[in-house]
Design an enzyme around this catalytic site. Structure first.
Site, PDB file in Angstrom:
ATOM      1  N   HIS A   1       0.824  -1.220   0.000  1.00  0.00           N
ATOM      2  CA  HIS A   1       0.000   0.000   0.000  1.00  0.00           C
ATOM      3  C   HIS A   1       0.856   1.267   0.000  1.00  0.00           C
ATOM      4  CE1 HIS A   1      -3.428  -2.541   0.453  1.00  0.00           C
ATOM      5  NE2 HIS A   1      -3.105  -2.933   1.670  1.00  0.00           N
TER       6      HIS A   1
HETATM    7 ZN   LIG Z   1      -3.538  -7.301   3.099  1.00  0.00          ZN
END
Ligand SMILES: [Zn+2]
Length: 202
Positions: free
Chosen positions: A23
């Protein structure tokens, strides 16, 4: 992760017992991730000329938005993410191929979905290196997953991915990705599955 990738290029199979911070985006971190280790490693190896093409196989239950963001201008660094569609992040960044799965998917349907893509991607792209994000958060006991894989399903997944890559003589660098079960011993055993699958092939 960079060292694991170099070792994979030298020995065929290697992994890091960390990594998979998928992320992490170019401009900022997010979702427990600060720096995107796989994107950095792929870019470093490409820029120094060690690899020309890489494939990121991201099977963490969350979409690999950060990796897609970091590698968006890198057509030779292909990003594949198969994840629970309704899960974090809500503002997904499209990668080269995204497969969003419905909630509650179990072992057989999950593995069937995976088998639609992995051989085709490996044979089509013919990467010099595969990065495998082996997140174990698709497990049914995971607090942040939405899928329903069992331990046996994850074991089958790791054996399948490692086998498909390795039998094509493509180097594989694995990272552990996410996993948020409260039973830490069970969680650690799940993260070990990809290393066990690689050890069986080595
Ligand atoms: Zn994850």
């Amino acid at each position: 992760t960079l060292l694991a990738a170099r070792l994979a290029l030298e020995h065929g199979l290697a992994g890091s017992t960390a990594g998979g911070s998928h992320h992490g985006r170019r401009a900022a971190g997010g979702g427990f991730c600060v720096f995107n280790d796989v994107a950095v490693a792929a870019l470093a190896l490409k820029r120094e000329g060690t690899i020309r093409r890489a494939l990121v196989l991201d099977l963490d239950v969350h979409q690999g938005d950060g990796t897609a963001d970091c590698l968006t201008h890198e057509p030779d660094l292909f990003t594949f993410s198969m994840h629970a569609e309704k899960n974090y992040p809500t503002d997904k960044v499209p990668g080269d191929l995204d497969v969003g799965l419905p909630d509650g998917l179990g072992d057989d349907d999950y593995l069937a979905a995976l088998a639609l893509h992995v051989p085709r991607l490996l044979d089509g792209i013919r990467p010099d290196l595969v990065f495998y994000n082996a997140g174990v958060d698709p497990h049914r006991d995971d607090r942040l997953g939405r899928l329903a894989l069992t331990d046996e399903g994850l074991r089958r997944r790791e054996a399948y991915v490692v086998g498909e890559v390795h039998r094509r003589d493509i180097p594989l660098a694995a990272v552990i990705g996410g996993g948020y079960a409260t039973d830490v011993a069970a969680l650690a055993a799940r993260h070990a599955l990809v290393f066990e699958a690689m050890a069986e092939r080595a």
